[in-house]
Design an enzyme around this catalytic site. Structure first.
Site, short mmCIF file in Angstrom:
data_model
loop_
_atom_site.label_atom_id
_atom_site.label_comp_id
_atom_site.label_asym_id
_atom_site.label_seq_id
_atom_site.Cartn_x
_atom_site.Cartn_y
_atom_site.Cartn_z
N TYR A 198 50.59 -52.41 13.40
CA TYR A 198 50.97 -53.31 14.51
C TYR A 198 52.36 -53.86 14.27
CZ TYR A 198 47.76 -54.12 18.26
OH TYR A 198 47.08 -53.98 19.43
N GLU A 201 54.33 -55.76 16.90
CA GLU A 201 54.80 -56.48 18.10
C GLU A 201 56.10 -57.21 17.81
OE1 GLU A 201 51.22 -58.63 18.82
OE2 GLU A 201 50.71 -57.43 20.57
N THR A 246 62.35 -40.74 30.47
CA THR A 246 61.27 -40.28 29.60
C THR A 246 61.95 -39.62 28.40
OG1 THR A 246 61.25 -38.10 30.61
CG2 THR A 246 59.73 -39.73 31.54
N ARG A 253 56.01 -37.69 24.04
CA ARG A 253 55.72 -38.37 25.29
C ARG A 253 56.10 -39.85 25.15
NH1 ARG A 253 53.53 -36.41 29.52
NH2 ARG A 253 53.74 -34.37 28.55
N ASP A 264 67.61 -43.24 36.91
CA ASP A 264 66.42 -42.76 36.20
C ASP A 264 66.69 -41.31 35.81
OD1 ASP A 264 63.98 -41.77 35.41
OD2 ASP A 264 62.85 -42.64 37.07
N LYS A 278 60.76 -34.72 28.44
CA LYS A 278 61.06 -33.63 29.37
C LYS A 278 62.19 -32.78 28.77
CE LYS A 278 59.03 -36.29 33.10
NZ LYS A 278 59.20 -37.03 34.36
C1 PLP Z 1 58.48 -38.06 34.94
C2 PLP Z 1 59.21 -39.16 35.61
C3 PLP Z 1 58.83 -40.50 35.44
C4 PLP Z 1 57.54 -40.92 34.80
O1 PLP Z 1 57.34 -40.57 33.51
P1 PLP Z 1 55.86 -40.69 32.85
O2 PLP Z 1 56.16 -40.53 31.40
O3 PLP Z 1 55.05 -39.61 33.44
O4 PLP Z 1 55.33 -42.04 33.16
C5 PLP Z 1 59.64 -41.48 35.99
N1 PLP Z 1 60.74 -41.17 36.70
C6 PLP Z 1 61.11 -39.88 36.92
C7 PLP Z 1 62.34 -39.60 37.71
C8 PLP Z 1 60.35 -38.84 36.39
O5 PLP Z 1 60.71 -37.59 36.64
#
Ligand code: PLP
Length: 418
Positions: free
Chosen positions: A53, A55, A227, A236, A200, A230
């Protein structure tokens, strides 16, 4: 990867994992948000850090025993800042959605407005889809493409909408858009209306880190959310980067913890640090550039075959193809035909879609995972040809599957990623 203890102690669960390992090895993964992470990343995820933990933040924790967790998180933060040219990084968000929710909480009060990309033009659920709770708290207005055949965004309409709606945030970024954005235009419009600019980069973080796409911070964006799993090829998870403002970064930290989340997942943060270290290596630049080269190789085949691609093609790692116009079949049937051939991708709505989300007109796919497997332009073109044959029903799925398996076996997942 071997799982000796799991195999002995929980054969039922082990069998499911072994099945998935085999599926990933034998099929071709074209879902553009997926990838294969390195063994080093997996080892960090499997470490005893999951027992702890922590936090709070490095040097300011609510529990004792943080000598090593502080080292882990500090390394992740330092590497993230270097990778993206950020002054501040919060590496605790559990996923991309969490990162976006925390970003909204940091910057907005209930009722405030966000101007974001239309979902059917490539935006993400967390950019204000009515099915999310976010839309009960905040007000979302939209911009989109002016020309679906070229992918050009309607920046005049965006400026008009910004002046009318007075958003607190102008949000760029997408999950299904294949072109570069005019980041300068976003920042100009945000400054004109006094909004904070956020990009994003969830889908293209690896391309930015590998210098195969422009970095929004170079154009003055205030914040980036992402994220890590990807194109960036990490575990993840999510992350929030602040270009310059200490005041914004402090609000972000408070929003992530204690605002939204509990204890950080330190094993995932360790794996993020490993992935960022890999992405800082010169070989990652070759990887990112190869992703784009492979997409271009697929694009050339589809152009030759007269297939309709949304935005006319791609500058990044993904292609959105109009299966309905090109092959007379819906996205659901296209997805399932290719699935039976061992090619995994997803159906997707396209802009101005005449069909329903459950069976839309498009399919979305990309090259990040194939590129990790060592696919280059020739093999990428071969897959595009194969896809056309299957979708046009000139080749049945069983015959195609043999070809897919041969291709997959010729390019096994590299040992350091298996
Ligand atoms: C995949 C994605 C997310 C969300 O990611 P998660 O890990 O699935 O919650 C947010 N914004 C964009 C543009 C994405 O492609």
């Amino acid at each position: 990867m071997e799982f000796p203890f799991l195999e002995k102690e929980d054969p039922e669960l082990f069998a499911a994992i072994a099945g998935e390992e085999k599926r990933q090895a034998e099929g071709l993964e074209l879902i553009p948000s997926e990838n294969y992470v390195s063994r080093a990343v997996k080892e960090a995820m499997a470490s005893s850090l999951t027992n702890k933990y922590s936090e709070g933040y490095p040097g300011k924790r609510y529990y004792g025993g943080q000598e090593f967790t502080d080292q882990v998180e500090t390394l992740a933060i330092l590497r993230a800042k270097k990778l993206f040219g950020a002054a501040y990084a919060n590496v605790q968000p559990l996923g991309g959605a969490n990162a976006n929710i925390a970003m909204y909480m940091a910057l907005l009060s209930p009722g405030d407005t966000v101007l974001g990309m239309d979902l059917s033009h490539g935006g993400h659920l967390t950019h204000g889809h009515p099915v999310t709770y976010l839309t009960k708290i905040f007000n979302f207005v939209r911009y989109g493409m002016k020309n679906i055949e070229t992918g050009e965004i309607d920046y005049d309409d965006m400026r008009r909408a910004a002046k009318e709606a007075r958003p607190k945030i102008i949000l760029a970024g997408f999950s299904a858009y294949p072109r570069e954005l005019d980041y300068g235009a976003f920042v100009d419009i945000a400054r004109e209306v006094g909004a904070i600019s956020v990009m994003d980069i969830a889908h293209i973080a690896g391309l930015i880190a590998g210098k195969a796409a422009k970095n929004p911070f170079d154009f003055g964006f205030d914040l980036m959310t992402t994220t890590t799993h990807k194109t960036l090829r990490g575990p993840r998870g999510g992350m929030i980067l602040t270009r310059e403002s200490e005041e914004i970064a402090k609000r972000v930290d408070k929003a992530v913890f204690p605002g939204l989340q509990g204890g950080p997942h330190m094993h995932q943060i360790a794996a993020k640090a490993v992935a960022f270290g890999e992405a800082l290596h010169p070989s990652f630049v070759r990887y990112a550039k190869q992703i784009v080269a492979n997409t271009k190789a697929m694009e050339r085949v589809f152009k030759e075959e007269g297939v309709r691609m949304i935005a006319g093609g791609s500058d990044n790692h993904l292609i959105l193809l109009d299966a309905w116009t090109s092959f007379g079949i819906g996205g659901a049937e296209a997805e399932s035909l290719l699935d039976r051939a061992g090619i995994t991708l997803n159906k997707n709505m396209i802009a101005n879609d005449t069909r329903k989300p459950i069976d839309p007109s498009g399919i979305r796919f990309g090259t990040p995972a194939l590129t990790t497997r060592g696919f280059r332009e020739a093999e990428s073109a071969q897959i595009a040809h194969l896809m056309c044959e299957v979708l046009a029903k000139k080749k049945d799925a069983t015959t195609a599957k043999e070809e897919v398996k041969t291709l997959a076996l010729a390019h096994p997942i590299p040992e350091s990623f298996a």
